[in-house]
Write a protein that holds these residues in place. Structure first.
Motif, PDB file in Angstrom:
ATOM      1  N   SER A   5      41.917  21.344  49.265  1.00 33.40           N
ATOM      2  CA  SER A   5      42.650  22.273  50.131  1.00 33.40           C
ATOM      3  C   SER A   5      43.740  23.036  49.386  1.00 33.40           C
ATOM      4  O   SER A   5      44.179  24.096  49.838  1.00 33.40           O
ATOM      5  CB  SER A   5      43.249  21.535  51.318  1.00 33.40           C
ATOM      6  OG  SER A   5      44.220  20.602  50.866  1.00 33.40           O
ATOM      7  N   ARG A   6      44.179  22.530  48.256  1.00 34.97           N
ATOM      8  CA  ARG A   6      45.274  23.161  47.510  1.00 34.97           C
ATOM      9  C   ARG A   6      44.779  24.203  46.510  1.00 34.97           C
ATOM     10  O   ARG A   6      45.594  24.894  45.883  1.00 34.97           O
ATOM     11  CB  ARG A   6      46.081  22.112  46.763  1.00 34.97           C
ATOM     12  CG  ARG A   6      46.817  21.150  47.672  1.00 34.97           C
ATOM     13  CD  ARG A   6      47.615  20.142  46.860  1.00 34.97           C
ATOM     14  NE  ARG A   6      48.366  19.226  47.707  1.00 34.97           N
ATOM     15  CZ  ARG A   6      49.605  19.464  48.104  1.00 34.97           C
ATOM     16  NH1 ARG A   6      50.227  20.553  47.712  1.00 34.97           N
ATOM     17  NH2 ARG A   6      50.222  18.596  48.878  1.00 34.97           N
ATOM     18  N   TYR A   7      43.464  24.318  46.360  1.00 34.97           N
ATOM     19  CA  TYR A   7      42.915  25.149  45.305  1.00 34.97           C
ATOM     20  C   TYR A   7      42.491  26.517  45.808  1.00 34.97           C
ATOM     21  O   TYR A   7      42.032  26.671  46.947  1.00 34.97           O
ATOM     22  CB  TYR A   7      41.703  24.461  44.666  1.00 34.97           C
ATOM     23  CG  TYR A   7      42.077  23.441  43.627  1.00 34.97           C
ATOM     24  CD1 TYR A   7      42.761  22.271  43.985  1.00 34.97           C
ATOM     25  CD2 TYR A   7      41.767  23.636  42.293  1.00 34.97           C
ATOM     26  CE1 TYR A   7      43.121  21.347  43.044  1.00 34.97           C
ATOM     27  CE2 TYR A   7      42.108  22.708  41.328  1.00 34.97           C
ATOM     28  CZ  TYR A   7      42.794  21.563  41.711  1.00 34.97           C
ATOM     29  OH  TYR A   7      43.143  20.645  40.754  1.00 34.97           O
ATOM     30  N   LYS A   8      42.618  27.485  44.916  1.00 38.19           N
ATOM     31  CA  LYS A   8      42.036  28.800  45.109  1.00 38.19           C
ATOM     32  C   LYS A   8      40.556  28.667  44.763  1.00 38.19           C
ATOM     33  O   LYS A   8      40.203  28.087  43.727  1.00 38.19           O
ATOM     34  CB  LYS A   8      42.737  29.791  44.176  1.00 38.19           C
ATOM     35  CG  LYS A   8      42.246  31.197  44.212  1.00 38.19           C
ATOM     36  CD  LYS A   8      43.217  32.120  43.475  1.00 38.19           C
ATOM     37  CE  LYS A   8      43.462  31.687  42.050  1.00 38.19           C
ATOM     38  NZ  LYS A   8      44.360  32.632  41.344  1.00 38.19           N
ATOM     39  N   LEU A   9      39.703  29.182  45.615  1.00 35.78           N
ATOM     40  CA  LEU A   9      38.260  29.019  45.431  1.00 35.78           C
ATOM     41  C   LEU A   9      37.595  30.369  45.239  1.00 35.78           C
ATOM     42  O   LEU A   9      37.959  31.346  45.906  1.00 35.78           O
ATOM     43  CB  LEU A   9      37.655  28.330  46.653  1.00 35.78           C
ATOM     44  CG  LEU A   9      38.286  27.001  47.035  1.00 35.78           C
ATOM     45  CD1 LEU A   9      37.754  26.533  48.375  1.00 35.78           C
ATOM     46  CD2 LEU A   9      38.034  25.954  45.967  1.00 35.78           C
ATOM     47  N   GLY A  10      36.636  30.401  44.352  1.00 42.49           N
ATOM     48  CA  GLY A  10      35.960  31.660  44.095  1.00 42.49           C
ATOM     49  C   GLY A  10      34.481  31.481  43.850  1.00 42.49           C
ATOM     50  O   GLY A  10      34.008  30.397  43.506  1.00 42.49           O
ATOM     51  N   TRP A  11      33.756  32.562  44.092  1.00 41.40           N
ATOM     52  CA  TRP A  11      32.359  32.674  43.701  1.00 41.40           C
ATOM     53  C   TRP A  11      32.275  33.741  42.608  1.00 41.40           C
ATOM     54  O   TRP A  11      32.788  34.852  42.778  1.00 41.40           O
ATOM     55  CB  TRP A  11      31.481  33.063  44.885  1.00 41.40           C
ATOM     56  CG  TRP A  11      31.243  31.957  45.847  1.00 41.40           C
ATOM     57  CD1 TRP A  11      31.900  31.725  47.017  1.00 41.40           C
ATOM     58  CD2 TRP A  11      30.257  30.932  45.731  1.00 41.40           C
ATOM     59  NE1 TRP A  11      31.393  30.613  47.620  1.00 41.40           N
ATOM     60  CE2 TRP A  11      30.380  30.109  46.863  1.00 41.40           C
ATOM     61  CE3 TRP A  11      29.268  30.626  44.786  1.00 41.40           C
ATOM     62  CZ2 TRP A  11      29.559  28.996  47.078  1.00 41.40           C
ATOM     63  CZ3 TRP A  11      28.460  29.525  44.996  1.00 41.40           C
ATOM     64  CH2 TRP A  11      28.605  28.730  46.122  1.00 41.40           C
ATOM     65  N   TYR A  12      31.653  33.359  41.513  1.00 47.12           N
ATOM     66  CA  TYR A  12      31.399  34.267  40.404  1.00 47.12           C
ATOM     67  C   TYR A  12      29.894  34.418  40.252  1.00 47.12           C
ATOM     68  O   TYR A  12      29.128  33.587  40.739  1.00 47.12           O
ATOM     69  CB  TYR A  12      31.976  33.704  39.104  1.00 47.12           C
ATOM     70  CG  TYR A  12      33.480  33.700  39.018  1.00 47.12           C
ATOM     71  CD1 TYR A  12      34.235  32.836  39.794  1.00 47.12           C
ATOM     72  CD2 TYR A  12      34.135  34.561  38.145  1.00 47.12           C
ATOM     73  CE1 TYR A  12      35.620  32.828  39.705  1.00 47.12           C
ATOM     74  CE2 TYR A  12      35.526  34.560  38.046  1.00 47.12           C
ATOM     75  CZ  TYR A  12      36.260  33.690  38.826  1.00 47.12           C
ATOM     76  OH  TYR A  12      37.627  33.701  38.738  1.00 47.12           O
ATOM     77  N   ARG A  13      29.483  35.452  39.548  1.00 46.96           N
ATOM     78  CA  ARG A  13      28.064  35.589  39.249  1.00 46.96           C
ATOM     79  C   ARG A  13      27.884  36.148  37.842  1.00 46.96           C
ATOM     80  O   ARG A  13      28.755  36.855  37.315  1.00 46.96           O
ATOM     81  CB  ARG A  13      27.358  36.478  40.267  1.00 46.96           C
ATOM     82  CG  ARG A  13      27.789  37.932  40.260  1.00 46.96           C
ATOM     83  CD  ARG A  13      27.109  38.687  41.402  1.00 46.96           C
ATOM     84  NE  ARG A  13      27.517  40.079  41.461  1.00 46.96           N
ATOM     85  CZ  ARG A  13      27.210  40.907  42.455  1.00 46.96           C
ATOM     86  NH1 ARG A  13      26.462  40.468  43.485  1.00 46.96           N
ATOM     87  NH2 ARG A  13      27.607  42.164  42.427  1.00 46.96           N
ATOM     88  N   GLN A  14      26.752  35.810  37.282  1.00 48.11           N
ATOM     89  CA  GLN A  14      26.415  36.301  35.949  1.00 48.11           C
ATOM     90  C   GLN A  14      24.947  36.703  35.935  1.00 48.11           C
ATOM     91  O   GLN A  14      24.063  35.846  36.060  1.00 48.11           O
ATOM     92  CB  GLN A  14      26.695  35.244  34.883  1.00 48.11           C
ATOM     93  CG  GLN A  14      26.523  35.746  33.474  1.00 48.11           C
ATOM     94  CD  GLN A  14      27.090  34.794  32.443  1.00 48.11           C
ATOM     95  OE1 GLN A  14      27.347  33.621  32.724  1.00 48.11           O
ATOM     96  NE2 GLN A  14      27.309  35.289  31.235  1.00 48.11           N
ATOM     97  N   ALA A  15      24.730  37.995  35.810  1.00 46.12           N
ATOM     98  CA  ALA A  15      23.369  38.504  35.682  1.00 46.12           C
ATOM     99  C   ALA A  15      22.947  38.441  34.221  1.00 46.12           C
ATOM    100  O   ALA A  15      23.790  38.424  33.316  1.00 46.12           O
ATOM    101  CB  ALA A  15      23.297  39.935  36.197  1.00 46.12           C
ATOM    102  N   LEU A  16      21.653  38.426  34.007  1.00 45.33           N
ATOM    103  CA  LEU A  16      21.125  38.322  32.650  1.00 45.33           C
ATOM    104  C   LEU A  16      21.660  39.456  31.782  1.00 45.33           C
ATOM    105  O   LEU A  16      21.550  40.628  32.140  1.00 45.33           O
ATOM    106  CB  LEU A  16      19.599  38.389  32.713  1.00 45.33           C
ATOM    107  CG  LEU A  16      18.832  37.861  31.508  1.00 45.33           C
ATOM    108  CD1 LEU A  16      19.148  36.383  31.293  1.00 45.33           C
ATOM    109  CD2 LEU A  16      17.336  38.069  31.689  1.00 45.33           C
ATOM    110  N   GLY A  17      22.266  39.086  30.656  1.00 40.60           N
ATOM    111  CA  GLY A  17      22.802  40.079  29.736  1.00 40.60           C
ATOM    112  C   GLY A  17      24.172  40.602  30.082  1.00 40.60           C
ATOM    113  O   GLY A  17      24.712  41.443  29.345  1.00 40.60           O
ATOM    114  N   ASN A  18      24.724  40.138  31.196  1.00 33.14           N
ATOM    115  CA  ASN A  18      26.042  40.608  31.622  1.00 33.14           C
ATOM    116  C   ASN A  18      27.090  39.512  31.520  1.00 33.14           C
ATOM    117  O   ASN A  18      26.762  38.329  31.418  1.00 33.14           O
ATOM    118  CB  ASN A  18      25.984  41.093  33.072  1.00 33.14           C
ATOM    119  CG  ASN A  18      25.221  42.392  33.216  1.00 33.14           C
ATOM    120  OD1 ASN A  18      24.736  42.954  32.242  1.00 33.14           O
ATOM    121  ND2 ASN A  18      25.106  42.866  34.443  1.00 33.14           N
ATOM    122  N   GLN A  19      28.343  39.928  31.586  1.00 34.14           N
ATOM    123  CA  GLN A  19      29.426  38.958  31.636  1.00 34.14           C
ATOM    124  C   GLN A  19      29.565  38.396  33.042  1.00 34.14           C
ATOM    125  O   GLN A  19      29.158  39.017  34.019  1.00 34.14           O
ATOM    126  CB  GLN A  19      30.740  39.635  31.224  1.00 34.14           C
ATOM    127  CG  GLN A  19      30.806  40.004  29.749  1.00 34.14           C
ATOM    128  CD  GLN A  19      32.183  40.499  29.345  1.00 34.14           C
ATOM    129  OE1 GLN A  19      32.901  41.056  30.168  1.00 34.14           O
ATOM    130  NE2 GLN A  19      32.546  40.308  28.098  1.00 34.14           N
TER     131      GLN A  19
END
Length: 115
Positions: free
Chosen positions: A30-44
């Motif tokens: 509950s104390r954390y900032k939560l995120g979704w990231y993504r990485q496509a092939l060949g990308n950062q």
């Protein structure tokens, strides 16, 4: 032991919907900032959506109006509801939990958007 376990990825059609889930254990979720990231092939890897402990949300411009991030602190789970999917949403999606002291990553789940 800290764990972040994503689920819900797979194959979706353009215009379709999918929900990703990430269930955490081993830290005070509950104390954390939560995120979704993504990485496509060949990308950062890029940040897709963020939700603070206060519930405030942020989105990258390309998903605004289509994706919704939410959290259930009682279930130690963060969700990413993805609507109107596009082929360019194809990527490995990673769950992230971040605080001043520490940062954790899930193992990733593949989303492929294709007809």
């Amino acid at each position: 032991q800290v764990q972040l376990v994503e689920s819900g990825g797979g194959l979706a059609q353009p215009g379709g919907s999918l929900r990703l889930s990430c269930t955490a254990s081993g830290f005070d979720f509950s104390r954390y900032k939560l995120g979704w990231y993504r990485q496509a092939l060949g990308n950062q890897r890029e940040l897709v959506a963020l939700i603070l402990s206060t519930g405030t949300t942020q989105y990258v411009d390309s998903v605004k109006g289509r994706f919704t991030i939410s959290r259930d602190n009682a279930m130690n789970t963060v969700y990413l509801l993805m609507n109107n999917l596009r082929p360019e949403d194809t990527a490995v999606y990673y769950c992230n939990a971040h605080s001043i002291q520490s940062e954790y990553w899930g193992q990733g789940t593949q989303l492929t958007v294709s007809s």
